[in-house]
Enzyme design. Structure first.
Site, PDB file in Angstrom:
ATOM      1  N   GLY A   1       0.821  -1.205   0.133  1.00 40.00           N
ATOM      2  CA  GLY A   1       0.035  -0.005   0.030  1.00 40.00           C
ATOM      3  C   GLY A   1       0.847   1.216  -0.034  1.00 40.00           C
ATOM      4  O   GLY A   1       0.337   2.231   0.330  1.00 40.00           O
TER       5      GLY A   1
ATOM      6  N   GLY B   1       2.335   2.481  -2.854  1.00 38.99           N
ATOM      7  CA  GLY B   1       2.493   2.904  -4.316  1.00 38.99           C
ATOM      8  C   GLY B   1       3.475   2.284  -5.064  1.00 38.99           C
ATOM      9  O   GLY B   1       3.911   2.852  -6.188  1.00 38.99           O
ATOM     10  N   LEU B   2       4.119   1.247  -4.743  1.00 36.89           N
ATOM     11  CA  LEU B   2       5.002   0.546  -5.416  1.00 36.89           C
ATOM     12  C   LEU B   2       4.382  -0.730  -6.042  1.00 36.89           C
ATOM     13  O   LEU B   2       5.192  -1.434  -6.280  1.00 36.89           O
ATOM     14  CB  LEU B   2       6.391   0.435  -4.500  1.00 36.89           C
ATOM     15  CG  LEU B   2       6.981   1.480  -3.755  1.00 36.89           C
ATOM     16  CD1 LEU B   2       8.142   1.142  -3.011  1.00 36.89           C
ATOM     17  CD2 LEU B   2       7.367   2.594  -4.735  1.00 36.89           C
ATOM     18  N   SER B   3       3.108  -0.629  -5.848  1.00 39.18           N
ATOM     19  CA  SER B   3       2.331  -1.846  -6.662  1.00 39.18           C
ATOM     20  C   SER B   3       2.650  -3.062  -6.147  1.00 39.18           C
ATOM     21  O   SER B   3       2.932  -4.097  -6.857  1.00 39.18           O
ATOM     22  CB  SER B   3       2.735  -1.779  -8.086  1.00 39.18           C
ATOM     23  OG  SER B   3       1.490  -2.158  -8.665  1.00 39.18           O
TER      24      SER B   3
ATOM     25  N   SER C   1       0.337  -4.919  -5.113  1.00 41.90           N
ATOM     26  CA  SER C   1      -0.914  -5.631  -5.680  1.00 41.90           C
ATOM     27  C   SER C   1      -0.662  -6.116  -7.138  1.00 41.90           C
ATOM     28  O   SER C   1      -0.912  -7.561  -7.288  1.00 41.90           O
ATOM     29  CB  SER C   1      -2.113  -4.823  -5.696  1.00 41.90           C
ATOM     30  OG  SER C   1      -1.894  -3.542  -6.616  1.00 41.90           O
TER      31      SER C   1
ATOM     32  N   GLU D   1      -7.669  -7.185 -11.297  1.00 43.94           N
ATOM     33  CA  GLU D   1      -7.890  -6.031 -10.337  1.00 43.94           C
ATOM     34  C   GLU D   1      -9.019  -5.023 -10.574  1.00 43.94           C
ATOM     35  O   GLU D   1      -9.871  -4.543  -9.756  1.00 43.94           O
ATOM     36  CB  GLU D   1      -6.718  -5.229 -10.662  1.00 43.94           C
ATOM     37  CG  GLU D   1      -6.394  -3.832  -9.202  1.00 43.94           C
ATOM     38  CD  GLU D   1      -4.965  -3.784  -8.659  1.00 43.94           C
ATOM     39  OE1 GLU D   1      -4.095  -4.566  -8.989  1.00 43.94           O
ATOM     40  OE2 GLU D   1      -5.056  -2.660  -8.100  1.00 43.94           O
TER      41      GLU D   1
ATOM     42  N   ASP E   1       0.960  -0.969 -13.768  1.00 46.26           N
ATOM     43  CA  ASP E   1       1.731  -1.552 -12.920  1.00 46.26           C
ATOM     44  C   ASP E   1       1.639  -3.062 -13.159  1.00 46.26           C
ATOM     45  O   ASP E   1       2.824  -3.786 -13.196  1.00 46.26           O
ATOM     46  CB  ASP E   1       0.789  -1.733 -11.703  1.00 46.26           C
ATOM     47  CG  ASP E   1       0.541  -0.075 -11.111  1.00 46.26           C
ATOM     48  OD1 ASP E   1       0.986   0.683 -11.836  1.00 46.26           O
ATOM     49  OD2 ASP E   1      -0.416  -0.010 -10.067  1.00 46.26           O
TER      50      ASP E   1
ATOM     51  N   TYR F   1      -9.888  12.373  -8.296  1.00 47.04           N
ATOM     52  CA  TYR F   1      -9.583  11.452  -9.250  1.00 47.04           C
ATOM     53  C   TYR F   1     -10.566  11.683 -10.458  1.00 47.04           C
ATOM     54  O   TYR F   1     -10.067  11.920 -11.530  1.00 47.04           O
ATOM     55  CB  TYR F   1      -9.357   9.920  -8.919  1.00 47.04           C
ATOM     56  CG  TYR F   1      -8.842   9.102 -10.009  1.00 47.04           C
ATOM     57  CD1 TYR F   1      -7.686   9.244 -10.443  1.00 47.04           C
ATOM     58  CD2 TYR F   1      -9.757   8.542 -10.565  1.00 47.04           C
ATOM     59  CE1 TYR F   1      -7.446   8.365 -11.684  1.00 47.04           C
ATOM     60  CE2 TYR F   1      -9.448   7.626 -11.710  1.00 47.04           C
ATOM     61  CZ  TYR F   1      -8.030   7.529 -12.123  1.00 47.04           C
ATOM     62  OH  TYR F   1      -7.821   6.803 -13.146  1.00 47.04           O
TER      63      TYR F   1
HETATM   64  P1  ADP Z   1       0.070  -0.965  -3.703  1.00 45.66           P
HETATM   65  O1  ADP Z   1      -0.137  -1.874  -4.609  1.00 45.66           O
HETATM   66  O2  ADP Z   1       0.524   0.268  -3.662  1.00 45.66           O
HETATM   67  O3  ADP Z   1       1.179  -1.670  -2.711  1.00 45.66           O
HETATM   68  P2  ADP Z   1      -2.702  -1.652  -3.269  1.00 45.66           P
HETATM   69  O4  ADP Z   1      -3.667  -1.284  -2.199  1.00 45.66           O
HETATM   70  O5  ADP Z   1      -2.964  -1.773  -4.634  1.00 45.66           O
HETATM   71  O6  ADP Z   1      -1.198  -0.964  -2.752  1.00 45.66           O
HETATM   72  O7  ADP Z   1      -2.174  -3.259  -2.820  1.00 45.66           O
HETATM   73  C1  ADP Z   1      -1.986  -3.618  -1.553  1.00 45.66           C
HETATM   74  C2  ADP Z   1      -2.784  -5.023  -1.150  1.00 45.66           C
HETATM   75  O8  ADP Z   1      -2.415  -5.977  -1.971  1.00 45.66           O
HETATM   76  C3  ADP Z   1      -2.456  -5.438   0.192  1.00 45.66           C
HETATM   77  O9  ADP Z   1      -3.501  -4.763   1.018  1.00 45.66           O
HETATM   78  C4  ADP Z   1      -2.921  -6.991   0.084  1.00 45.66           C
HETATM   79  O10 ADP Z   1      -4.342  -7.134   0.171  1.00 45.66           O
HETATM   80  C5  ADP Z   1      -2.300  -7.242  -1.428  1.00 45.66           C
HETATM   81  N1  ADP Z   1      -1.035  -7.788  -1.138  1.00 45.66           N
HETATM   82  C6  ADP Z   1       0.134  -7.314  -1.630  1.00 45.66           C
HETATM   83  N2  ADP Z   1       1.427  -8.060  -1.319  1.00 45.66           N
HETATM   84  C7  ADP Z   1       0.703  -9.112  -0.643  1.00 45.66           C
HETATM   85  C8  ADP Z   1       1.344 -10.348  -0.091  1.00 45.66           C
HETATM   86  N3  ADP Z   1       2.532 -10.463  -0.143  1.00 45.66           N
HETATM   87  N4  ADP Z   1       0.253 -11.400   0.449  1.00 45.66           N
HETATM   88  C9  ADP Z   1      -0.840 -10.906   0.325  1.00 45.66           C
HETATM   89  N5  ADP Z   1      -1.438 -10.108  -0.217  1.00 45.66           N
HETATM   90  C10 ADP Z   1      -0.515  -8.958  -0.767  1.00 45.66           C
HETATM   91 MG    MG Z   2      -1.781  -1.442  -6.326  1.00 43.29          MG
END
Ligand code: ADP
Ligand code: MG
Length: 384
Positions: A121, A123-125, A127, A159, A171, A220
């Site tokens: 969470g 912003g380095l993706s 997800s 997504e 991303d 946005y």
């Molecule tokens: P960002 O992509 O900027 O890090 P997002 O809110 O788009 O932020 O995505 C973060 C979400 O992705 C986390 O809250 C979680 O649900 C999921 N996630 C990311 N990495 C993992 C991981 N290693 N294991 C499980 N879920 C993950």
């Molecule tokens: Mg993301």
């Protein structure tokens, strides 16, 4: 990236099976902000924070999803996947699995472990890293081999359609297609891309302002509406203009007076940002780092003053970086209103830069930032 041997043994201990391993990186955008939905250009790089995925088949028809980050395992029935998201981290891998099933693939039972060091969470993706790692693992298991750009599109759909987050393709695209020591200039219109080399002695220093100003989502939407309204004005004179990607600053000079002042400013950011992003790739290809730095600075102030998507803290962090030794270029990266700045810094000055920037930022704002020294890394792949 986390230790592969430890990850392998975690999967083995939990599922009593030998996993096949994959890795997918996070990313940072060097330049090209709010240009994606104008069918323009972005230039991200994959970074050396990444998510590991380990997969092994199961005989009981279950899908086991384990995240070492969350210390949690959840079980699903492969024949009866959830139809909608549950506001839980498993949404991301489940989204990928359900998109693959929707593509007509029979998804068997398996155990999937995930473990990432991409800050969640921030912003380095993280997800996209989870999605792409999952997609590679599951397609590997069922013996399907998608080209990187196709895999990225499937993950973006996971997504958008399953998780319910309205993200562009950047991303997932860079996580799937990044190249070591390169940035990637992506044309969001047709997904064609060009690699631009980042010199070995340049570090990507990612500095978290630690603020994320509450935007109700309204900003946005209103920025997009302002951009689209500007485009409609230009299109009424030049019907060939479908998106701001097709428009020029001359168009703005001619027809800007027909726009609201905000619409004109937003459009000026998008149009000039597109030009800057293409120029930044050229600068990298021509080893012209001074020009790249100049373009990044220009991009930041355009984002801040015309697009009005920066904030006091991010402006301070970018301004403070300017006087530190080794800086090539700095700007706010990502969706705006806080988050991280990206600083291109000479490698041998990077550690001192981190210390200097951390001290100056804390002194000015009272906030201690998290700062990471990263490098452009390769895209997602299987670990042999
Ligand atoms: P960002 O992509 O900027 O890090 P997002 O809110 O788009 O932020 O995505 C973060 C979400 O992705 C986390 O809250 C979680 O649900 C999921 N996630 C990311 N990495 C993992 C991981 N290693 N294991 C499980 N879920 C993950
Ligand atoms: Mg993301």
């Amino acid at each position: 990236m986390h230790d592969i041997a430890i990850f392998r043994s975690l999967h083995r201990a939990r599922f009593e099976a030998e996993p096949t391993l994959y890795v997918a990186p996070g990313r940072v955008n060097l330049i090209g902000e709010h240009t994606d939905y104008a069918e323009g250009f972005v230039m991200p790089a994959a970074i050396d924070f990444a998510t590991l995925a380990g997969i092994s088949p199961r005989a009981d028809g279950k899908i086991a999803l384990f995240s070492e980050n969350y210390g949690e395992v959840r079980y699903f029935d492969a024949a009866e996947l959830p139809a909608k998201a549950g506001k839980h981290w498993t949404d991301y891998p489940l989204g990928v699995i359900s998109i693959l099933a929707g593509e007509g693939h029979r998804v068997p039972g398996f155990s999937l472990s995930l473990w990432g060091d991409v800050p969640l969470g921030s912003g380095l993706s993280s997800s996209a890293a989870v999605e792409v790692a999952t997609a590679l693992a599951v397609t590997g298991l069922i013996g399907v081999n998608y080209p990187g750009p196709v895999l990225a599109r499937l993950c973006q759909r996971a997504e958008n359609e399953f998780v319910g987050a309205n993200c562009g393709i950047m991303d997932q695209f860079i996580s799937a297609n990044g190249a070591k020591d390169h940035a990637l200039l992506l044309d969001c219109r047709d997904l064609s891309f060009k690699l631009a080399p980042i010199p070995h002695n340049v570090a990507l220093v990612i500095a978290n302002t630690m603020v994320k100003h509450a935007i109700t989502g309204g900003e946005y939407t209103s920025r997009r509406a302002e951009v689209e309204a500007a485009c409609a004005v230009i299109a009424s004179h030049r019907p060939g203009v479908k998106f701001l990607r097709d428009a020029t600053v001359e168009d703005l000079e001619k027809w800007g007076p027909e726009m609201t002042p905000n619409s004109l400013k937003r459009a000026r950011h998008v149009i000039t940002e597109n030009t800057r992003t293409v120029a930044a790739a050229e600068a990298l290809i021509n080893h012209n780092l001074a020009e790249l730095g100049r373009l990044m600075a220009e991009a930041h102030w355009s984002y801040s003053q015309d697009f009005e998507a920066s904030c006091e803290e991010a402006d301070a962090m970018v301004a403070l970086a300017q006087n530190l030794p080794g800086l090539i270029g700095a700007r706010l990266t990502g969706g705006g209103f806080g988050g991280c700045t990206i600083n291109l810094v000479e490698q041998d000055q990077a550690a001192a830069f981190v210390e200097g920037l951390g001290g100056l930022y804390a002194g000015q704002t009272g906030i201690v930032p998290q700062i990471h020294i990263c490098h452009a890394s390769g895209g997602a792949h299987r670990i042999e």
